[in-house]
Design a protein around this motif. Structure first.
Motif, PDB file in Angstrom:
ATOM      1  N   VAL A   3     -16.604   0.312  -0.218  1.00 40.27           N
ATOM      2  CA  VAL A   3     -15.448   1.151  -0.543  1.00 40.27           C
ATOM      3  C   VAL A   3     -14.198   0.567   0.108  1.00 40.27           C
ATOM      4  O   VAL A   3     -13.126   0.524  -0.492  1.00 40.27           O
ATOM      5  N   GLY A   4     -14.353   0.078   1.332  1.00 39.39           N
ATOM      6  CA  GLY A   4     -13.221  -0.581   1.985  1.00 39.39           C
ATOM      7  C   GLY A   4     -12.775  -1.799   1.195  1.00 39.39           C
ATOM      8  O   GLY A   4     -11.578  -2.065   1.077  1.00 39.39           O
ATOM      9  N   GLY A   5     -13.752  -2.518   0.633  1.00 39.71           N
ATOM     10  CA  GLY A   5     -13.426  -3.709  -0.153  1.00 39.71           C
ATOM     11  C   GLY A   5     -12.583  -3.408  -1.370  1.00 39.71           C
ATOM     12  O   GLY A   5     -11.777  -4.235  -1.804  1.00 39.71           O
ATOM     13  N   ILE A   6     -12.756  -2.183  -1.895  1.00 41.02           N
ATOM     14  CA  ILE A   6     -11.960  -1.811  -3.069  1.00 41.02           C
ATOM     15  C   ILE A   6     -10.481  -1.792  -2.703  1.00 41.02           C
ATOM     16  O   ILE A   6      -9.618  -2.098  -3.522  1.00 41.02           O
ATOM     17  N   LEU A   7     -10.215  -1.432  -1.453  1.00 44.98           N
ATOM     18  CA  LEU A   7      -8.820  -1.277  -1.042  1.00 44.98           C
ATOM     19  C   LEU A   7      -8.127  -2.612  -0.830  1.00 44.98           C
ATOM     20  O   LEU A   7      -6.917  -2.671  -0.719  1.00 44.98           O
ATOM     21  N   VAL A   8      -8.885  -3.702  -0.737  1.00 44.60           N
ATOM     22  CA  VAL A   8      -8.258  -5.007  -0.515  1.00 44.60           C
ATOM     23  C   VAL A   8      -7.946  -5.637  -1.874  1.00 44.60           C
ATOM     24  O   VAL A   8      -8.859  -5.915  -2.637  1.00 44.60           O
ATOM     25  N   PRO A   9      -6.673  -5.830  -2.175  1.00 43.40           N
ATOM     26  CA  PRO A   9      -6.354  -6.423  -3.475  1.00 43.40           C
ATOM     27  C   PRO A   9      -6.855  -7.863  -3.547  1.00 43.40           C
ATOM     28  O   PRO A   9      -6.709  -8.613  -2.577  1.00 43.40           O
ATOM     29  N   PRO A  10      -7.452  -8.255  -4.655  1.00 45.33           N
ATOM     30  CA  PRO A  10      -8.002  -9.610  -4.781  1.00 45.33           C
ATOM     31  C   PRO A  10      -6.948 -10.689  -4.547  1.00 45.33           C
ATOM     32  O   PRO A  10      -7.261 -11.801  -4.109  1.00 45.33           O
ATOM     33  N   VAL A  11      -5.671 -10.342  -4.842  1.00 44.41           N
ATOM     34  CA  VAL A  11      -4.592 -11.319  -4.670  1.00 44.41           C
ATOM     35  C   VAL A  11      -4.535 -11.813  -3.229  1.00 44.41           C
ATOM     36  O   VAL A  11      -4.320 -12.997  -2.957  1.00 44.41           O
ATOM     37  N   VAL A  12      -4.760 -10.894  -2.291  1.00 45.93           N
ATOM     38  CA  VAL A  12      -4.666 -11.244  -0.884  1.00 45.93           C
ATOM     39  C   VAL A  12      -5.763 -12.231  -0.492  1.00 45.93           C
ATOM     40  O   VAL A  12      -5.601 -13.047   0.401  1.00 45.93           O
TER      41      VAL A  12
END
Lengths: 435, 285
Positions: free
Chosen positions: B118-127
């Motif tokens: 769920v935390g991973g969802i919050l990290v935008p792939p762009v970053v």
């Protein structure tokens, strides 16, 4: 697209800083190409010159021992950021197209090699001004110049006749002509100030005699807000505020439309202008002409550079000598120069190459001496040394001048912002600054 | 039958939601319609005729685009199909298996893994693109097809979706019954759970497919060789052709239009699947 561009640039730059503090220094063994013992040397080349693959195939046929593979990239700031990232990560291409203003940042990052020894005989092919752009005023040689962009004034000859204006010889006359045009037709502007094209503004400042950067021993001197630049800024600021010059940026759809509709009469641009005009303003074919840029003082004869690029060799390339040989061939050999002109639509930086340009571009068929004019103007162009963080300065230009144009406020303040932003960034990055 | 009575009894209040949806459709379709119209304009017409007046240059634009650099457009299209198709299939498999496992098995650390996802969802792939580039460079994979495929295989959001759906659609009692009948875990997953999970899989596949199809930054950074570019990066090289080269607007717009076609086709064919199975799943509990 612009959002993309800015975002990419910002992200790449941000991570680069992270990468340089934390990254491992060891060169990767897998670095691109690799000179395997035995077989031919294989080189990769990142460029955005159209049809470069055709030009390179001529080389490949004649040089079975050095085979070059072209990879066509997107041009501009993103290309520089991408190359820097690849160089940091240890797998850059062997050769890269480097815009003159980006070359110092490549040098500062140790991403390009000093190829002085390999290019000794190439030096004589280029003028002092252009050669200075690849030596950065040092003893080293960091690239071989490819194309250059001396600036000149493009104007609508037919509409100048219609409105009864003379071709302006000085910037004062240009301002006067701008007022006359507005008086005769409120829908038409003589020209426009672009807050999106820092390269254009840098060229105009060069014409006025600006020296934004210089190297003093091992320290940088930054003078983006020097007297000539302030003069240029306050001149355009005055015209924009007065409302006699438009403020739409170049290369936008609305600019294209204004050119096609005959609502913009001049474009102070560079020698590569015909390509842009013929593609973006096809309706103006045969109606435009060129003249030297207006001068700051009557009787003077100066121009600046907008654009232009060189061919650099990556510091991590395992086949530096072969790469430098190819770069020299590409930019000085008569056959290669002919191909660059014909296939790549490039205005060569080498004197020999410029002399090959004889037939006027189709768009300027009404001006058969186009290239003669261009060569004469090119001889009067003066450049300056670019600094190691031009992208920061250029972004500051876009931000500050966007605001200044919108608020009709003092343009010299925007120049000061550029200076402050540049100095702050260079300090933060760790460059020594001379006071 | 049920559907027709429901439709007949539609209340007047339904006009408001319909209106909002129509507005939304216009809002999203407006730029698309611009692309359609602009693709028909020749170079001369593009910036000189009224915005929504159709032009006469569609065929020559297509011919120019296909002729550009010996038809490199088709190569980019193939690459995109490979990245999006391969990436979406792999991502769907990974997400379904992990979502199912997270939903049906109790094992130590399940909560932790799920929370990390769920935390991973919050990290935008762009970053993540640049760190991924540096990692792939270390591994010697930068610039390969894998460098674009692998980062897209694990999509935290898809795993999350699969887990939520699996918990709702695959009743524990059903699996229990299967176990009593002597089915192994693989057979349970394969024969019992998978058919129930199809709508979620279609959704995940479509999500991932579109996301990869539109992805720009990751392939832009990862790939040096322009023969491995997907459409987004390839078309961008036409746009940013350098300061002294004109942007090839006609080719870009026509290329954009063509790149929409497979997406639209995919949605039209997959949509049917999707609806049927969603209602099928609803009957279960």
């Amino acid at each position: 697209m612009r959002v993309y561009r800015l975002a990419t640039a910002a992200i790449l730059v941000a991570t680069l800083c992270a990468a340089c503090s934390g990254g491992s220094g060891e060169p990767s063994a897998t670095a691109g190409g690799g000179a395997a013992s035995g077989g031919p040397v294989k080189l990769t080349y990142w460029t955005w010159v159209p049809n470069m693959d055709k030009i390179v195939s001529v080389w490949n046929q004649a040089h079975p021992d050095i085979q070059v593979t072209v990879s066509k990239q997107a041009g501009g700031d993103d290309a520089a950021a991408k190359f820097l990232t690849a160089a940091r990560a240890g797998n850059p291409p062997d050769l890269v197209q480097a815009e003159y203003q980006m070359l110092p940042s490549f040098v500062a990052a140790d991403a390009v090699a000093d190829i002085k020894a390999e290019t000794a005989q190439a030096k004589g092919e280029f003028g002092e001004g252009v050669w200075g752009l690849v030596t950065l005023g040092t003893d080293a040689v960091y690239a071989v110049p490819q194309d250059s962009g001396p600036m000149m004034l493009y104007y609508r000859r037919d509409l100048f006749d219609k409105y009864g204006i003379e071709v302006p010889k000085t910037w004062d006359e240009y301002a006067e002509a701008a007022r006359v045009v507005r008086g005769k037709d409120p829908k038409v502007f003589l020209g426009t100030f672009s807050s999106k094209d820092p390269g254009w503004f840098a060229g105009l400042s060069q014409q006025a005699g600006a020296q934004w950067w210089s190297i003093d021993g091992d320290a940088w001197k930054v003078a983006v807000d020097d007297e000539p630049t302030r003069k240029v800024a306050s001149y355009w600021g005055g015209l924009v505020k007065e409302g006699v010059i438009d403020d739409m940026p170049y290369f936008t759809p609305e600019w294209n439309k204004a050119l096609n509709d005959g609502r913009l009469l001049t474009w102070p641009s560079a020698v590569w202008g015909p390509g842009v005009l013929s593609s973006n303003a096809p309706k103006g074919k045969g109606k435009w002409a060129v003249a030297p840029l207006p001068q700051w003082n009557a009787g003077e004869n100066h121009s600046g550079f907008w654009g232009g690029s060189s061919t650099a060799v990556a510091a991590k390339s395992p086949s530096r000598a072969a790469a430098a040989t190819f770069a020299t061939w590409l930019n000085t050999d008569p056959q290669a120069l002919g191909l660059l002109i014909e296939e790549g639509a490039v205005y060569p930086a080498s004197a020999k190459g410029a002399a090959l340009m004889t037939e006027a571009p189709g768009y300027f068929s009404n001006q058969p001496d186009f290239w003669k004019q261009a060569a004469a103007i090119g001889a009067t162009a003066r450049g300056f040394t670019f600094g190691p963080d031009v992208n920061v300065t250029y972004n500051a230009y876009r931000d500050a001048f966007d605001k200044a144009v919108a608020a009709r406020s003092d343009f010299t303040a925007a120049v000061r912002t550029m200076q402050d932003t540049t100095v702050t960034d260079m300090r933060k990055t760790g460059f020594t600054l001379a006071q | 039958m049920a559907a027709s009575t429901r439709a007949g009894a539609r209340r007047p209040a339904g006009i408001v939601p319909t209106g909002v949806l129509v507005l939304g459709a216009v809002y999203t379709l407006f730029p698309v319609s611009w692309v359609v119209v602009a693709a028909t304009k020749s170079k001369a017409e593009l910036f000189s005729t009224p915005t929504f007046a159709p032009g006469t240059g569609l065929l020559s634009n297509l011919a120019d685009l296909f002729a550009y650099r010996d038809g490199v457009f088709w190569l980019w299209l193939l690459n995109t199909a490979l990245y999006a198709g391969g990436g979406a299939v792999l991502a769907t498999v990974v997400a379904t298996v992990s979502g199912y496992a997270l939903a049906t098995y109790a094992f130590p650390g399940r909560g932790l893994i799920f929370n990390l996802l769920v935390g991973g969802i919050l990290v935008p792939p762009v970053v993540l693109a640049i760190p991924q580039y540096l990692l792939f460079s270390e591994a010697g994979l930068a610039g390969t097809y894998w460098s674009v495929l692998l980062p897209q295989v694990l999509s935290p959001y898809s795993v999350y979706l699969a887990r939520i759906y699996a918990r709702a659609a695959v009743p524990a009692s059903l699996l229990e019954a299967g176990r009593l009948d002597g089915a192994g875990e693989w057979r349970l997953f394969h024969r019992v759970a998978l058919p129930m999970l199809t709508p979620a899989m279609v959704t995940i596949f479509l999500f991932q497919f579109v996301a990869i199809w539109n992805n720009f930054l990751l392939p832009f950074i990862m790939l040096g060789d322009d023969h491995r570019f997907p459409l987004t990066v390839g078309l961008y090289t036409l746009l940013a052709a350098g300061a002294n080269q004109p942007s090839l607007y006609n080719l870009i717009i026509t290329g954009t239009l063509l790149s929409l076609v497979p997406l639209v086709a995919l949605f039209l064919t997959m949509q049917r699947h999707w609806r049927a199975d969603l209602s099928g799943g609803a009957v279960k509990s």
